[in-house]
Design a protein around this motif. Structure first.
Motif, PDB file in Angstrom:
ATOM      1  N   TYR A 169       0.852  -1.186   0.000  1.00 33.70           N
ATOM      2  CA  TYR A 169       0.000   0.000   0.000  1.00 33.70           C
ATOM      3  C   TYR A 169       0.893   1.243   0.000  1.00 33.70           C
ATOM      4  N   LEU A 206       1.117   5.679  -0.273  1.00 34.60           N
ATOM      5  CA  LEU A 206       0.499   6.986  -0.182  1.00 34.60           C
ATOM      6  C   LEU A 206       1.482   7.891  -0.916  1.00 34.60           C
ATOM      7  N   VAL A 257       2.300  11.809  -2.280  1.00 34.80           N
ATOM      8  CA  VAL A 257       1.940  13.217  -2.152  1.00 34.80           C
ATOM      9  C   VAL A 257       2.925  14.034  -2.972  1.00 34.80           C
ATOM     10  N   ILE A 294      -7.151  10.877  -3.708  1.00 30.81           N
ATOM     11  CA  ILE A 294      -7.979  11.118  -2.525  1.00 30.81           C
ATOM     12  C   ILE A 294      -7.998  12.565  -2.064  1.00 30.81           C
ATOM     13  N   GLN A 295      -7.069  13.359  -2.531  1.00 32.85           N
ATOM     14  CA  GLN A 295      -7.074  14.776  -2.173  1.00 32.85           C
ATOM     15  C   GLN A 295      -6.254  15.491  -3.232  1.00 32.85           C
ATOM     16  N   SER A 330      -3.458  16.807  -4.041  1.00 33.66           N
ATOM     17  CA  SER A 330      -2.195  16.270  -4.550  1.00 33.66           C
ATOM     18  C   SER A 330      -1.804  14.986  -3.822  1.00 33.66           C
ATOM     19  N   VAL A 331      -2.811  14.230  -3.426  1.00 29.55           N
ATOM     20  CA  VAL A 331      -2.575  13.008  -2.651  1.00 29.55           C
ATOM     21  C   VAL A 331      -3.249  11.798  -3.299  1.00 29.55           C
ATOM     22  N   GLU A 337      -3.517   7.309  -3.109  1.00 30.70           N
ATOM     23  CA  GLU A 337      -3.226   6.121  -2.320  1.00 30.70           C
ATOM     24  C   GLU A 337      -3.606   4.898  -3.124  1.00 30.70           C
ATOM     25  N   VAL A 358       6.678   9.454  -1.204  1.00 31.53           N
ATOM     26  CA  VAL A 358       5.953   8.187  -1.259  1.00 31.53           C
ATOM     27  C   VAL A 358       6.139   7.464   0.072  1.00 31.53           C
ATOM     28  N   PHE A 359       5.035   7.106   0.697  1.00 32.71           N
ATOM     29  CA  PHE A 359       5.077   6.357   1.948  1.00 32.71           C
ATOM     30  C   PHE A 359       4.576   4.961   1.649  1.00 32.71           C
ATOM     31  N   LYS A 360       5.408   3.982   1.968  1.00 33.99           N
ATOM     32  CA  LYS A 360       5.047   2.598   1.634  1.00 33.99           C
ATOM     33  C   LYS A 360       4.785   1.800   2.905  1.00 33.99           C
ATOM     34  N   GLU A 416       7.828   3.088   5.044  1.00 37.78           N
ATOM     35  CA  GLU A 416       9.104   3.380   4.414  1.00 37.78           C
ATOM     36  C   GLU A 416       8.863   4.610   3.546  1.00 37.78           C
ATOM     37  N   GLU A 464      10.031   7.322   0.567  1.00 38.44           N
ATOM     38  CA  GLU A 464      10.891   7.553  -0.593  1.00 38.44           C
ATOM     39  C   GLU A 464      10.636   8.988  -1.055  1.00 38.44           C
TER      40      GLU A 464
END
Lengths: 87, 87
Positions: free
Chosen positions: A2, A4, A6, A28-29, A31-32, A34, A62-64, B72, B74
């Protein structure tokens, strides 16, 4: 996994970035984004983004997470994904 | 817990929101904050935000994770937290 994503990029490149990201993730927003995506597909997305972004001015975070279960989401106001369907 | 907060709000309220969020979290991109925060402090932050936001127009997304280890990160381009120190 998964992710996210931004971004904070110059206005003139926003349309292109939005279009690119929507091919891979859910909006979802403003500049966001998911969604579930493979490591390979994420790499592809980021390479394409790098090809037109100016990384001195633009930034993409990027949050993974291995699973969305690990993230709990709280929303104040409206999620934009509905709106996205009409654009 | 670790949270990621992203807002999309009208320009006239951005300054107030930025100032509020910076009292609780670290600024990492235009409208993105992250940091360790307690459930109580987060509630306090969101209540304060709600007091001046217009939730028909504005939106705030909060992603919570018990630990930052689960995420994580990036980065393409630059993180803005450095810049934030001067504003």
């Amino acid at each position: 996994m998964y992710v996210l994503l931004v971004y904070d990029i110059r206005e003139k490149r926003v349309g292109k970035m939005l279009k690119l990201c929507r091919r891979y993730l859910n909006w979802i927003q403003n500049s966001v984004f998911e969604g579930e995506i493979s490591e390979v597909k994420l790499k592809e997305l980021l390479l394409k983004a790098e090809s037109f972004l100016d990384l001195n001015e633009d930034s993409v975070l990027v949050f993974k997470s291995r699973s969305q279960q690990w993230l709990e989401k709280e929303v104040l106001g409206q999620e934009r994904s509905r709106l996205g369907d009409f654009l």
